[in-house]
Design an enzyme around this catalytic site. Structure first.
Site, PDB file in Angstrom:
ATOM      1  N   ARG A  25       0.821  -1.210   0.000  1.00 46.42           N
ATOM      2  CA  ARG A  25       0.000   0.000   0.000  1.00 46.42           C
ATOM      3  C   ARG A  25       0.855   1.262   0.000  1.00 46.42           C
ATOM      4  NH1 ARG A  25      -2.196   1.568   6.014  1.00 46.42           N
ATOM      5  NH2 ARG A  25      -0.476   0.743   7.221  1.00 46.42           N
ATOM      6  N   THR A 137      11.832   3.548   9.740  1.00 49.09           N
ATOM      7  CA  THR A 137      11.438   2.890   8.498  1.00 49.09           C
ATOM      8  C   THR A 137      11.674   3.791   7.297  1.00 49.09           C
ATOM      9  OG1 THR A 137       9.745   1.673   9.694  1.00 49.09           O
ATOM     10  CG2 THR A 137       9.499   1.793   7.299  1.00 49.09           C
ATOM     11  N   LYS A 162      15.223   0.426   8.838  1.00 48.57           N
ATOM     12  CA  LYS A 162      14.451  -0.686   8.270  1.00 48.57           C
ATOM     13  C   LYS A 162      13.918  -0.258   6.912  1.00 48.57           C
ATOM     14  CE  LYS A 162       9.930  -2.579   9.262  1.00 48.57           C
ATOM     15  NZ  LYS A 162       9.061  -3.215  10.254  1.00 48.57           N
ATOM     16  N   LYS A 164      11.877  -0.815   3.427  1.00 46.02           N
ATOM     17  CA  LYS A 164      10.761  -1.562   2.858  1.00 46.02           C
ATOM     18  C   LYS A 164      11.126  -1.971   1.434  1.00 46.02           C
ATOM     19  CE  LYS A 164       7.395  -1.073   6.024  1.00 46.02           C
ATOM     20  NZ  LYS A 164       6.713  -2.216   6.653  1.00 46.02           N
ATOM     21  N   ASP A 192      12.346  -5.230   5.324  1.00 46.48           N
ATOM     22  CA  ASP A 192      10.976  -5.735   5.437  1.00 46.48           C
ATOM     23  C   ASP A 192      10.414  -5.899   4.036  1.00 46.48           C
ATOM     24  OD1 ASP A 192       8.415  -6.452   6.073  1.00 46.48           O
ATOM     25  OD2 ASP A 192       7.977  -4.712   7.343  1.00 46.48           O
ATOM     26  N   GLU A 220      12.430  -9.269   7.449  1.00 44.26           N
ATOM     27  CA  GLU A 220      11.070  -9.401   7.972  1.00 44.26           C
ATOM     28  C   GLU A 220      10.118  -9.874   6.879  1.00 44.26           C
ATOM     29  OE1 GLU A 220       9.984  -6.002  10.239  1.00 44.26           O
ATOM     30  OE2 GLU A 220       7.832  -6.417  10.182  1.00 44.26           O
ATOM     31  N   ASP A 245       6.108 -11.359  10.670  1.00 41.67           N
ATOM     32  CA  ASP A 245       5.206 -10.258  11.021  1.00 41.67           C
ATOM     33  C   ASP A 245       3.773 -10.613  10.605  1.00 41.67           C
ATOM     34  OD1 ASP A 245       3.904  -7.920  11.581  1.00 41.67           O
ATOM     35  OD2 ASP A 245       4.964  -6.681  10.125  1.00 41.67           O
ATOM     36  N   LYS A 269       2.405  -7.115  17.370  1.00 39.07           N
ATOM     37  CA  LYS A 269       1.725  -5.823  17.234  1.00 39.07           C
ATOM     38  C   LYS A 269       0.360  -5.924  17.900  1.00 39.07           C
ATOM     39  CE  LYS A 269       3.948  -4.652  12.835  1.00 39.07           C
ATOM     40  NZ  LYS A 269       3.780  -4.549  11.366  1.00 39.07           N
ATOM     41  N   SER A 297       4.373  -1.736  15.451  1.00 40.17           N
ATOM     42  CA  SER A 297       3.033  -1.140  15.386  1.00 40.17           C
ATOM     43  C   SER A 297       2.641  -1.014  13.926  1.00 40.17           C
ATOM     44  CB  SER A 297       3.008   0.234  16.056  1.00 40.17           C
ATOM     45  OG  SER A 297       3.648   1.190  15.238  1.00 40.17           O
ATOM     46  N   ASP A 321      10.293  -1.673  16.905  1.00 42.01           N
ATOM     47  CA  ASP A 321       9.876  -1.149  15.604  1.00 42.01           C
ATOM     48  C   ASP A 321       8.705  -0.191  15.828  1.00 42.01           C
ATOM     49  OD1 ASP A 321       9.563  -0.896  12.864  1.00 42.01           O
ATOM     50  OD2 ASP A 321       8.386  -2.730  12.667  1.00 42.01           O
ATOM     51  N   ASP A 323       8.530   3.424  15.210  1.00 44.92           N
ATOM     52  CA  ASP A 323       8.725   4.775  14.670  1.00 44.92           C
ATOM     53  C   ASP A 323       7.445   5.387  14.109  1.00 44.92           C
ATOM     54  OD1 ASP A 323       9.039   2.696  12.671  1.00 44.92           O
ATOM     55  OD2 ASP A 323       9.530   4.277  11.265  1.00 44.92           O
TER      56      ASP A 323
END
Ligand SMILES: [Mg+2]
Length: 362
Positions: A25, A137, A162, A164, A192, A220, A245, A269, A297, A321, A323
């Site tokens: 997304r 992130t 981290k 993406k 991730d 991840e 995750d 989470k 989160s 994690d 942020d």
């Protein structure tokens, strides 16, 4: 003992500082629901429900409906300061709807801790510390944009980045290598993939990074959430720690991951498992199975991050994690956790220390 008297929801929209982009997304604003629970002595507890059709499957409307309906019906009149009473009632009130339940659970822990005169993390664990470390992130993007964002975060004092990935394996490989070349040696890089690779792609990429000694700290959710066998294949074929995750929502997933040795770490989470109480039921068996636990989160404001950080404070000595609260231009509430570079500071106020909703949002 003060009874639970009311549960209210506030749907909010907060613009982000920069777009948040993952393999599934892309968003420029945070939509969330802030939940307030009141008790008969006038205390107010705070929680947040992360809403995203693609991630949690919940919406502001569904959170509103489940909160006003089964959650209120099950909880009203119960003692707000006794998790052993409201915890099972909340869990049994409705199936799924874990983000809504997490918001109410957090608000009730807030009240329980206010009643005890302790920060929530101290009520959870007397040995906990009031500082939690977080990674930062970097959104999925073209290589130059990834390097630019990472450099800004490093300049701001973050040591754990981290990134993406997960949109295209070959481009991901090039981006990761460029990031490692450009980042200072002390910077720890996490990846991730948000389910974006096949097991074969993940194994090829990760083994290549290992062969070239790039020091990737962890990877991840490389593969599809529902395919625990694929995740296990990656974990068994690589030496780099693999973090589950999206594959982990509740206890059943955890037992399956543990049984297959499918991950080295798990990302817990609150919005996935339904709150602090169910999260604690995941942590002990995860650790007993030899997996390390990180607390993460969703894209959430500081309200949701505060609850997660209080839980994370019971798991010291690791970089969590958390942020997400840095992504909004401004916080929706006064009080709560405070960011100091890569640290989330919880303070010593009773409960979460959240005082009020920002005037323009209430
Ligand atoms: Mg993730």
């Amino acid at each position: 003992m003060a009874e639970i008297t009311r549960i209210r929801t506030h749907a909010i929209r907060l613009p982000l500082r920069r777009p948040f982009v993952t393999a599934v997304r892309s968003v420029t604003a945070l939509d969330a629901v802030i939940v307030c629970v009141g008790d008969a002595d006038g205390r107010t507890g705070w929680g947040e429900a992360a809403v995203s059709w693609r991630v949690t499957g919940e919406s502001a409307a569904s959170v509103d409906a489940v909160t006003a309906g089964p959650l209120s019906e099950s909880l009203r009149g119960l003692p707000a300061d006794d998790p052993s009473v409201w915890g099972p009632a909340l869990a049994a009130a409705v199936v799924h709807n874990t983000a809504a339940k997490a918001a109410v659970d957090a608000a009730l822990w807030d009240i329980a801790a206010q009643t005890a005169g302790l920060p929530v993390h101290r009520l959870l664990d007397a040995e906990s510390t009031s500082t939690v470390h977080t990674d930062i992130t970097v959104s999925a993007a073209e290589e130059d944009a990834v390097l630019r964002a990472a450099a800004e975060h490093v300049a701001d004092g973050f040591d754990v980045v981290k990134v993406k990935l997960g949109r295209d394996a070959d481009r991901d490989d090039a981006t990761l290598r460029a990031l490692r070349r450009s980042a200072p040696a002390h910077i720890r890089i996490r990846v991730d993939a948000n389910q974006g690779w096949s097991a074969d792609e993940a194994i090829r990429l990760i083994r290549g990074w290992e062969d070239d000694d790039l020091g990737v700290e962890l990877v991840e959710q490389p593969t599809a959430a529902a395919d625990i066998a694929a995740l296990a294949r990656v974990t068994h074929a690589t030496a780099t720690p693999i973090l589950a995750d999206e594959a982990l929502w509740g206890l059943r997933d955890l037992h399956e991951i543990a049984r297959m040795g499918a991950a080295d770490l798990v990302n817990v989470k609150l919005a996935k498992c339904g709150g602090i109480s169910p999260a604690r039921e995941l942590i002990a068996p995860a650790q007993a199975a030899g997996m390390r636990v990180l607390v993460g989160s969703m894209l959430e404001s500081v309200v949701g991050v505060t609850a997660a950080a209080h839980l994370a404070a019971t798991l010291p000595g690791r970089v969590h994690d958390l942020d997400a609260g840095l992504w909004q231009r401004s916080a929706p509430v006064h009080g709560g956790a405070r960011y100091e570079r890569d640290r989330v500071e919880l303070g010593d106020a009773a409960g979460f220390g959240i005082l009020a909703l920002r005037e323009d949002l209430s």
